[in-house]
Design an enzyme around this catalytic site. Structure first.
Site, mmCIF file in Angstrom:
data_model
loop_
_atom_site.group_PDB
_atom_site.id
_atom_site.type_symbol
_atom_site.label_atom_id
_atom_site.label_comp_id
_atom_site.label_asym_id
_atom_site.label_seq_id
_atom_site.Cartn_x
_atom_site.Cartn_y
_atom_site.Cartn_z
ATOM 1 N N CYS A 1 73.469 47.425 45.490
ATOM 2 C CA CYS A 1 72.992 48.041 46.826
ATOM 3 C C CYS A 1 73.325 49.116 46.046
ATOM 4 O O CYS A 1 72.061 50.500 45.848
ATOM 5 C CB CYS A 1 73.576 48.288 47.986
ATOM 6 S SG CYS A 1 74.419 46.366 48.449
ATOM 7 N N CYS B 1 78.643 46.704 46.837
ATOM 8 C CA CYS B 1 77.588 45.972 46.557
ATOM 9 C C CYS B 1 76.880 45.946 44.810
ATOM 10 O O CYS B 1 76.260 47.453 45.620
ATOM 11 C CB CYS B 1 76.764 45.554 47.363
ATOM 12 S SG CYS B 1 75.271 44.982 46.964
#
Length: 120
Positions: A48, A45
């Protein structure tokens, strides 16, 4: 030159993010600390990864413990908290979940959330 490091009952440093190894571990961390910011993340991600240095700084600079939960390795735990997207941030205060946000939040917003629940 000695630096002071905060540790929890298991001897883990709380000045760095704590990597969660299942539901029982998360419950222990939440029970042992006044404020815990749980980051449900995935290695693949992008947002993230952008949030990572922000969370590391917050772990070092605030009273909160930053708990990292890999949703791929902990799918049941992520499901139990209704995580539908990553990153999802769940804030716990005094053993109870008090906030949950999906998406990367700016550092100042995260700091404000944490400070809203930490003792003065």
């Amino acid at each position: 030159m000695a630096t002071e490091t905060n540790h929890d009952a298991a001897g883990e440093s709380t000045d760095d993010p704590v990597f969660i190894e299942g539901e029982g571990h998360l419950e222990t961390v939440v029970d042992e600390h006044d404020v815990v910011l749980a980051d449900f993340y995935a290695d693949w991600c992008g947002p993230c990864q952008m949030l990572e240095p922000v969370l590391e700084r917050l772990a070092d600079e605030t009273e909160a413990v930053i708990a990292k939960i890999d949703v791929d390795a902990n799918q049941q735990l992520a499901g139990a908290y209704g995580v539908r997207g990553v990153p999802t941030l769940a804030l716990f205060a005094d053993g109870e979940q008090v906030e949950q946000h999906t998406g990367a939040l700016p550092a100042d917003r995260l700091r404000s959330l944490i400070e809203g629940y930490t003792a003065e």
